[in-house]
Scaffold this motif. Sequence first.
Motif, PDB file in Angstrom:
ATOM      1  N   THR A  25       0.950  -1.015  -0.054  1.00 36.08           N
ATOM      2  CA  THR A  25      -0.112  -0.080   0.057  1.00 36.08           C
ATOM      3  C   THR A  25       0.889   1.306  -0.050  1.00 36.08           C
ATOM      4  OG1 THR A  25      -1.878  -1.113   1.307  1.00 36.08           O
ATOM      5  CG2 THR A  25      -2.056   1.081   1.226  1.00 36.08           C
ATOM      6  N   ALA A  26       0.628   2.156  -0.974  1.00 38.17           N
ATOM      7  CA  ALA A  26       1.225   3.306  -1.102  1.00 38.17           C
ATOM      8  C   ALA A  26       0.925   4.435   0.063  1.00 38.17           C
ATOM      9  CB  ALA A  26       1.217   4.037  -2.578  1.00 38.17           C
ATOM     10  N   ARG A  27       1.653   5.139   0.446  1.00 42.85           N
ATOM     11  CA  ARG A  27       1.824   5.917   1.775  1.00 42.85           C
ATOM     12  C   ARG A  27       1.003   7.224   0.915  1.00 42.85           C
ATOM     13  NH1 ARG A  27       6.880   6.197   5.387  1.00 42.85           N
ATOM     14  NH2 ARG A  27       8.021   6.682   3.586  1.00 42.85           N
ATOM     15  N   GLY A  28       1.015   8.243   1.926  1.00 44.33           N
ATOM     16  CA  GLY A  28       0.405   9.456   1.641  1.00 44.33           C
ATOM     17  C   GLY A  28       0.953  10.318   0.841  1.00 44.33           C
ATOM     18  N   LEU A  29       0.095  11.526   0.315  1.00 41.83           N
ATOM     19  CA  LEU A  29       0.817  12.617  -0.735  1.00 41.83           C
ATOM     20  C   LEU A  29       2.028  13.014  -0.384  1.00 41.83           C
ATOM     21  CD1 LEU A  29      -0.175  14.029  -3.069  1.00 41.83           C
ATOM     22  CD2 LEU A  29      -1.022  15.941  -1.459  1.00 41.83           C
ATOM     23  N   GLY A  30       2.950  12.775  -1.184  1.00 41.61           N
ATOM     24  CA  GLY A  30       4.559  13.258  -0.851  1.00 41.61           C
ATOM     25  C   GLY A  30       5.363  12.439  -0.390  1.00 41.61           C
ATOM     26  N   ALA A  31       4.721  11.351   0.534  1.00 45.10           N
ATOM     27  CA  ALA A  31       5.536  10.384   1.138  1.00 45.10           C
ATOM     28  C   ALA A  31       6.322   9.514   0.147  1.00 45.10           C
ATOM     29  CB  ALA A  31       4.864   9.486   2.150  1.00 45.10           C
ATOM     30  N   GLN A  43      10.519  17.268  -1.283  1.00 46.28           N
ATOM     31  CA  GLN A  43      11.326  17.422   0.045  1.00 46.28           C
ATOM     32  C   GLN A  43      10.679  18.235   0.857  1.00 46.28           C
ATOM     33  OE1 GLN A  43      14.885  19.290  -1.819  1.00 46.28           O
ATOM     34  NE2 GLN A  43      15.747  17.467  -2.354  1.00 46.28           N
ATOM     35  N   GLY A  44       9.309  17.968   1.175  1.00 46.27           N
ATOM     36  CA  GLY A  44       8.350  18.500   1.991  1.00 46.27           C
ATOM     37  C   GLY A  44       7.737  19.756   1.525  1.00 46.27           C
ATOM     38  N   ALA A  45       7.993  20.143   0.210  1.00 45.61           N
ATOM     39  CA  ALA A  45       7.399  21.620  -0.011  1.00 45.61           C
ATOM     40  C   ALA A  45       6.608  21.353  -1.426  1.00 45.61           C
ATOM     41  CB  ALA A  45       8.403  22.498  -0.416  1.00 45.61           C
ATOM     42  N   ARG A  46       5.466  22.068  -1.597  1.00 44.12           N
ATOM     43  CA  ARG A  46       4.851  22.134  -2.769  1.00 44.12           C
ATOM     44  C   ARG A  46       5.281  22.455  -3.991  1.00 44.12           C
ATOM     45  NH1 ARG A  46      -0.580  19.917  -2.418  1.00 44.12           N
ATOM     46  NH2 ARG A  46      -1.390  19.527  -0.352  1.00 44.12           N
ATOM     47  N   LEU A  47       5.152  22.048  -5.040  1.00 35.92           N
ATOM     48  CA  LEU A  47       5.664  22.768  -6.126  1.00 35.92           C
ATOM     49  C   LEU A  47       4.632  23.542  -6.642  1.00 35.92           C
ATOM     50  CD1 LEU A  47       7.524  19.758  -7.890  1.00 35.92           C
ATOM     51  CD2 LEU A  47       8.378  21.340  -6.350  1.00 35.92           C
ATOM     52  N   LYS A  48       5.335  24.700  -7.299  1.00 34.09           N
ATOM     53  CA  LYS A  48       4.140  25.650  -7.849  1.00 34.09           C
ATOM     54  C   LYS A  48       3.587  25.239  -8.974  1.00 34.09           C
ATOM     55  CE  LYS A  48       6.502  29.570  -5.256  1.00 34.09           C
ATOM     56  NZ  LYS A  48       7.066  31.106  -5.779  1.00 34.09           N
ATOM     57  N   PRO A  49       2.415  25.383  -9.649  1.00 34.67           N
ATOM     58  CA  PRO A  49       1.754  24.899 -10.622  1.00 34.67           C
ATOM     59  C   PRO A  49       2.363  25.599 -11.790  1.00 34.67           C
ATOM     60  CG  PRO A  49      -0.090  25.437  -9.109  1.00 34.67           C
ATOM     61  CD  PRO A  49       1.381  26.019  -8.404  1.00 34.67           C
ATOM     62  N   GLU A  50       2.527  26.759 -11.725  1.00 39.32           N
ATOM     63  CA  GLU A  50       3.355  27.526 -12.838  1.00 39.32           C
ATOM     64  C   GLU A  50       4.801  27.019 -13.265  1.00 39.32           C
ATOM     65  OE1 GLU A  50       3.852  30.231  -9.336  1.00 39.32           O
ATOM     66  OE2 GLU A  50       2.328  28.885 -10.076  1.00 39.32           O
ATOM     67  N   THR A  51       5.278  26.159 -12.328  1.00 39.25           N
ATOM     68  CA  THR A  51       6.662  25.695 -12.684  1.00 39.25           C
ATOM     69  C   THR A  51       6.637  24.327 -13.478  1.00 39.25           C
ATOM     70  OG1 THR A  51       6.985  24.405 -10.601  1.00 39.25           O
ATOM     71  CG2 THR A  51       7.552  26.876 -10.837  1.00 39.25           C
ATOM     72  N   LEU A  52       5.309  23.829 -13.627  1.00 37.85           N
ATOM     73  CA  LEU A  52       5.057  22.288 -14.064  1.00 37.85           C
ATOM     74  C   LEU A  52       4.694  22.313 -15.398  1.00 37.85           C
ATOM     75  CD1 LEU A  52       3.077  20.966 -11.075  1.00 37.85           C
ATOM     76  CD2 LEU A  52       5.661  20.958 -11.313  1.00 37.85           C
ATOM     77  N   ASN A  53       4.975  21.187 -16.221  1.00 37.99           N
ATOM     78  CA  ASN A  53       4.668  20.932 -17.482  1.00 37.99           C
ATOM     79  C   ASN A  53       3.384  20.266 -17.730  1.00 37.99           C
ATOM     80  OD1 ASN A  53       7.174  22.265 -18.590  1.00 37.99           O
ATOM     81  ND2 ASN A  53       8.040  20.476 -17.910  1.00 37.99           N
TER      82      ASN A  53
END
Length: 331
Positions: free
Chosen positions: A87-93, A157-167
């Motif tokens: 079972t996968a762990r939570g978001l970002g784990a 690494q514990g920080a959310r990535l900004k949507p505008e930086t994603l592809n």
Amino acid sequence: MLKVMTLQTFGLVLGVFLVFSSNLNAQLGAASEDFVVKILPQFPAPFSEVRAEANSFTFDINRAQIQWILNGKILAQGIGAKEATFTARGLGALDTLRVVVSPQEGSALEKSFEIRPSAVDLLIETNSFVPEWYKGASLLTPGGELKVVAIPHFVSQGARLKPETLNYAWKVGGRVRGDLSGRGRQTISIKTNPIQNARIPVSVTVSSPQETIQSEASLAVETHTPTILFYERSPLEGVRFFSALSQKVIPAGENIEVEAVPFFMSTASMKDVKFSWKFNNQKVEADPDEPHRFIVTSSEGTKGNATLELVVNGIKNVFEEARSSVTIYVE
């Protein structure tokens, strides 16, 4: 009018050792390419079941000693143990999965994978008309505009990535839309076919700049024919929006004022539609100031019924049409 459809799918952080990543790297054994590992789903949801399967085309993996290690602990092992689930762990784990394969002949082979669930929500918005008091969602109609917004939830690494930086790589109707895709392009707008109803599949694949985190989401939106509902307008109560009319009985000698409300026309204003009324199959000119209202009068001592029909056409979208009718009984 905003229509929210949230569909969550989730992503897998493709570590540098991931078998289906271009950065695949075997840690042990010169011949580790002799076996492959498939992880399903490729983009697992947080807390969902993940299945890993090892296969080889160069040796009999069913006779090999196989050991699966998840986060430093043995998950499964044995001869021919080519599958393992967890079972996968939570978001970002972060989960680290290692598989060590020892063929009957030759040295041990090993591969490692990093799995970090991520998520993408899809929100949709249409430009179809609904009255201010309506609490439901506006539906997409032929010739209308569909707006889709991707809301990624990427954690590194514990920080959310900004949507505008994603592809963002979008597909509409199964076709890759390079004109809508690119860095930071989390919102798209689509014009629908004005002539007929359709089902529009939309999907997006979102990835981080280094493509170490990836997720995808999809939905299908159907267009709907516009409709008209009739309501009674009372001198004391105003419009009785709580109960639409399909028929109405009135005493002889009384009148009834009918208010027509079109739903889901691909326009933001009723100024962009035309009302065409018929009473007992006879055309009646609409009131230029209040074309959506119609008054039916009756005389004392009369009985019978009459049919009130309405057709609403789009002015800007000439293919758009809604029609309905209500029967008035006089007793």
